[in-house]
Design an enzyme around this catalytic site. Structure first.
Site, mmCIF file in Angstrom:
data_model
loop_
_atom_site.group_PDB
_atom_site.id
_atom_site.type_symbol
_atom_site.label_atom_id
_atom_site.label_comp_id
_atom_site.label_asym_id
_atom_site.label_seq_id
_atom_site.Cartn_x
_atom_site.Cartn_y
_atom_site.Cartn_z
ATOM 1 C CD GLU A 156 -2.441 1.829 0.281
ATOM 2 O OE1 GLU A 156 -3.201 1.056 -0.332
ATOM 3 O OE2 GLU A 156 -2.257 3.020 -0.046
ATOM 4 N N GLY A 195 -7.521 2.523 2.202
ATOM 5 C CA GLY A 195 -7.809 3.041 0.865
ATOM 6 C C GLY A 195 -8.728 4.246 0.831
ATOM 7 C CB THR A 196 -10.765 5.556 -1.992
ATOM 8 O OG1 THR A 196 -9.674 5.462 -2.888
ATOM 9 C CG2 THR A 196 -11.595 6.786 -2.304
ATOM 10 C CB CYS A 197 -13.481 2.744 1.549
ATOM 11 S SG CYS A 197 -14.814 2.423 2.686
ATOM 12 C CD GLU A 251 -27.832 12.646 -13.403
ATOM 13 O OE1 GLU A 251 -26.981 12.666 -12.506
ATOM 14 O OE2 GLU A 251 -27.707 11.991 -14.458
ATOM 15 C CB ALA A 282 -20.646 14.541 -7.579
ATOM 16 N NE ARG A 288 -14.502 7.026 -6.339
ATOM 17 C CZ ARG A 288 -15.289 5.955 -6.325
ATOM 18 N NH1 ARG A 288 -16.556 6.032 -6.682
ATOM 19 N NH2 ARG A 288 -14.806 4.794 -5.949
ATOM 20 C CG HIS A 301 -45.322 -1.554 16.348
ATOM 21 N ND1 HIS A 301 -45.562 -1.032 15.094
ATOM 22 C CD2 HIS A 301 -45.974 -0.750 17.227
ATOM 23 C CE1 HIS A 301 -46.351 0.030 15.218
ATOM 24 N NE2 HIS A 301 -46.606 0.221 16.507
HETATM 25 C C1 LIG Z 1 -16.371 10.800 -1.798
HETATM 26 C C2 LIG Z 1 -16.591 9.314 -1.897
HETATM 27 C C3 LIG Z 1 -17.599 8.731 -1.141
HETATM 28 C C4 LIG Z 1 -17.832 7.366 -1.213
HETATM 29 N N1 LIG Z 1 -18.833 6.828 -0.462
HETATM 30 C C5 LIG Z 1 -19.072 5.499 -0.527
HETATM 31 C C6 LIG Z 1 -20.086 4.909 0.275
HETATM 32 O O1 LIG Z 1 -20.769 5.573 1.066
HETATM 33 N N2 LIG Z 1 -20.286 3.581 0.152
HETATM 34 C C7 LIG Z 1 -19.544 2.810 -0.697
HETATM 35 O O2 LIG Z 1 -19.772 1.602 -0.766
HETATM 36 N N3 LIG Z 1 -18.570 3.341 -1.456
HETATM 37 C C8 LIG Z 1 -18.310 4.658 -1.388
HETATM 38 N N4 LIG Z 1 -17.302 5.197 -2.136
HETATM 39 C C9 LIG Z 1 -16.542 4.298 -3.036
HETATM 40 C C10 LIG Z 1 -15.482 3.504 -2.255
HETATM 41 O O3 LIG Z 1 -14.617 4.386 -1.591
HETATM 42 C C11 LIG Z 1 -14.723 2.626 -3.218
HETATM 43 O O4 LIG Z 1 -15.641 1.847 -3.962
HETATM 44 C C12 LIG Z 1 -13.759 1.691 -2.511
HETATM 45 O O5 LIG Z 1 -12.825 2.412 -1.744
HETATM 46 C C13 LIG Z 1 -13.032 0.812 -3.535
HETATM 47 O O6 LIG Z 1 -12.120 -0.012 -2.883
HETATM 48 P P1 LIG Z 1 -10.815 -0.535 -3.635
HETATM 49 O O7 LIG Z 1 -10.111 -1.417 -2.661
HETATM 50 O O8 LIG Z 1 -11.160 -1.054 -4.955
HETATM 51 O O9 LIG Z 1 -9.949 0.774 -3.929
HETATM 52 P P2 LIG Z 1 -9.351 1.941 -2.929
HETATM 53 O O10 LIG Z 1 -10.154 1.981 -1.722
HETATM 54 O O11 LIG Z 1 -9.245 3.102 -3.799
HETATM 55 O O12 LIG Z 1 -7.932 1.340 -2.575
HETATM 56 C C14 LIG Z 1 -6.909 1.243 -3.516
HETATM 57 C C15 LIG Z 1 -5.583 1.431 -2.795
HETATM 58 O O13 LIG Z 1 -4.512 1.090 -3.678
HETATM 59 C C16 LIG Z 1 -3.425 1.926 -3.379
HETATM 60 N N5 LIG Z 1 -2.519 1.928 -4.547
HETATM 61 C C17 LIG Z 1 -2.779 2.395 -5.791
HETATM 62 N N6 LIG Z 1 -1.699 2.198 -6.584
HETATM 63 C C18 LIG Z 1 -0.750 1.614 -5.823
HETATM 64 C C19 LIG Z 1 0.582 1.190 -6.048
HETATM 65 N N7 LIG Z 1 1.159 1.317 -7.244
HETATM 66 N N8 LIG Z 1 1.278 0.654 -5.022
HETATM 67 C C20 LIG Z 1 0.719 0.506 -3.796
HETATM 68 N N9 LIG Z 1 -0.544 0.898 -3.524
HETATM 69 C C21 LIG Z 1 -1.265 1.442 -4.514
HETATM 70 C C22 LIG Z 1 -4.060 3.278 -3.099
HETATM 71 O O14 LIG Z 1 -3.213 4.099 -2.332
HETATM 72 C C23 LIG Z 1 -5.325 2.860 -2.340
HETATM 73 O O15 LIG Z 1 -5.119 2.878 -0.942
HETATM 74 C C24 LIG Z 1 -17.023 6.563 -2.068
HETATM 75 C C25 LIG Z 1 -15.983 7.136 -2.805
HETATM 76 C C26 LIG Z 1 -15.771 8.498 -2.725
HETATM 77 C C27 LIG Z 1 -14.635 9.103 -3.522
#
Ligand SMILES: Cc1cc2nc3c(=O)[nH]c(=O)nc-3n(C[C@H](O)[C@H](O)[C@H](O)COP(=O)(O)OP(=O)(O)OC[C@H]3O[C@@H](n4cnc5c(N)ncnc54)[C@H](O)[C@@H]3O)c2cc1C
Length: 455
Positions: free
Chosen positions: A32, A38-40, A201, A263, A266, A437
């Protein structure tokens, strides 16, 4: 360094894949480059929903007088909110680290570069280079922002959700482009914090891909709450319109705002991966996988946002687990129909399975049972009168193929529908359940009863 599975990316897909490999007795190395979770955890679900909690509290403050409580209308302090939110994120990050360590997953913090079919070179933060080779490789690098290629899109004042998360004060006027759940959540957040917000939208209804009737009910509620919604509104040109103002122009007209939040931008992060060299194909800019999460290349799997599709955290997690099980010799498949969607709009929207339209496309003959939230005692005690539960059941026996909800606590109640679909329940099974209920789940049983009556 050797492993059964080398995981590139420590978001939900990567973390849960690595944990599953360990559960099955294999050796997992997870790479990582930023933060585990991650993003989540860091820029997506968790910080967004924590911010929305502040919006809920503010709404309650403003509405207090209608409950016999003094209303408070002081200005919001987004700095304090951010500190509070960061505490939640740090807590969960530590929990993730501990969980991985206790499970025996080897974590390398650094940027990974795929150097061969199953090998990754990692440059750790310390500067140390490590070569990791596995029996299999999981690509779980997620998605990144990619703004549409429109003139002026790089104007100052054009935001992604990262800017929204870091905002120190609500903009006076905000245009949110994209009526997906992320756009609606942030539109409502800033509206509650005092911004004048217009939600644009490009398509014919909010929540593209979800049930159109549920989206219409949500739109009605949003508009009743003072949010301006414009459908079929797609800008073609962005420009600077005086100091601190952005102008948007498109076939539907022109508007100006202090900030424009894009918004829906992605896209799967495929550009850093040597996919052609690996023999991995892409479809629509995402890594192509089958329902076992296998790419066409021997021993290479992919899961989560990098594969496109739902691009939701729970899908990423489930796909990671499926990839891990397959690489460890089990037979496992990801079924999007069993994967719920849970949106923290106000009111909440949640769904699992097919909409009526999708069921028809799949050649199913269905009935749709409905229950109005306005007759649900728990919703009314929460002060919520608007919303709907819809159960889609297939003829002739009434197998439940989809459940769609807009209303309070929908993101929690949907879990019952997930189980119903998983167990291939009939509408009459759901209709016959006895609920506590007053609870919102009673409306789910009523909608199922309505569906069963029509069979
Ligand atoms: C504002 C926002 C709100 C959201 N709200 C929700 C929600 O309420 N509910 C929901 O289900 N989803 C939500 N999501 C979507 C959710 O965040 C993603 O679907 C989820 O994080 C995807 O998981 P992932 O493991 O595929 O990727 P990520 O969580 O993106 O993880 C990928 C990881 O890979 C790492 N990486 C990338 N390249 C490399 C590399 N070369 N070497 C080492 N590490 C690397 C990155 O640093 C990152 O940590 C939201 C997204 C955003 C942007």
């Amino acid at each position: 360094m050797e492993a059964d599975l080398v995981v590139l990316g420590g978001g939900p897909a990567g973390v849960y894949a690595a944990l599953r490999v360990r559960e099955l007795g294999g050796r997992a190395v997870l790479v990582e480059r930023e933060h585990l979770g991650g993003t989540c955890l860091h820029r997506g679900c968790v910080p967004t929903v924590a911010s929305l909690q502040a919006a809920h509290l503010r709404r309650a403050q403003l509405e207090g007088a209608t409950w016999g409580l003094a209303a408070s209308t002081g200005a919001p302090d987004l700095e304090t909110l951010r500190h509070r939110r960061d505490r939640t994120v740090r807590h969960l990050q530590t929990a993730t680290q501990d969980y991985l360590r206790e499970a025996g997953v080897e974590v390398l913090l650094g940027t990974g570069r795929v150097t061969g079919p199953r090998s990754v070179e990692v440059e750790e933060r310390s500067g140390r280079q490590v070569q990791v080779t596995g029996r299999a490789l999981l690509l779980a690098v997620g998605a990144g922002f990619s703004l549409p290629e429109l003139p002026g899109i790089d104007s100052p004042g054009v935001w992604t959700t990262d800017h929204a998360l870091d905002a120190t004060h609500p903009p006076g006027e905000l245009a949110v482009l994209g009526g997906n759940f992320i756009g609606i959540e942030w539109a409502q957040f800033f509206q509650t914090m005092g911004s004048r917000v217009v939600l644009l939208e490009p398509g014919p209804h909010l929540l593209p891909g979800e049930d159109a009737e549920i989206a219409e009910v949500l739109q009605f509620i949003l508009e009743q709450g003072g949010l301006e919604v414009r459908l079929n509104w797609a800008p073609e040109v962005f420009s600077q319109a005086g100091p601190g103002r952005v102008s948007l122009r498109g076939p539907a007209g022109e508007l100006q705002a202090d900030r424009v939040l894009i918004a829906d931008c992605r896209r799967p992060l495929v550009h850093g991966l040597p996919l052609a060299d690996l023999g991995v194909e892409t479809v629509g800019g995402a890594v192509a996988v089958d329902d076992r999460q296998a790419t066409g290349a021997q021993g290479i799997y992919a899961a989560g946002d990098v594969t496109g599709g739902m691009m939701l955290s729970q899908a990423a997690r489930a796909q990671g687990v499926v990839a891990a099980e397959n690489m460890m010799g089990l037979e496992s498949r990801f079924d999007p129909a069993g994967c719920p969607r849970a949106y923290h709009t106000v009111p909440e929207v949640a769904a699992v399975g097919l909409t009526e339209a999708q069921a028809a496309e799949a050649g199913l003959e269905t009935v749709a049972g409905r229950a109005e939230i306005g007759f649900n005692a728990r919703a009314l005690t929460l002060g919520k009168e608007l919303g709907m539960v819809k159960v889609v059941a297939a003829r002739p026996h009434g197998k439940v193929v989809g459940v769609h909800m807009v209303g309070p606590l929908a993101t929690e109640v949907i879990g019952q529908a997930v189980l119903a679909l998983r167990l291939e329940a009939l509408a009459e099974d759901l209709a016959g359940l006895v609920h506590g209920h007053p609870t919102v789940a009673e409306a789910l049983a009523e909608a199922a009863q309505d569906a069963a009556r029509q069979l």
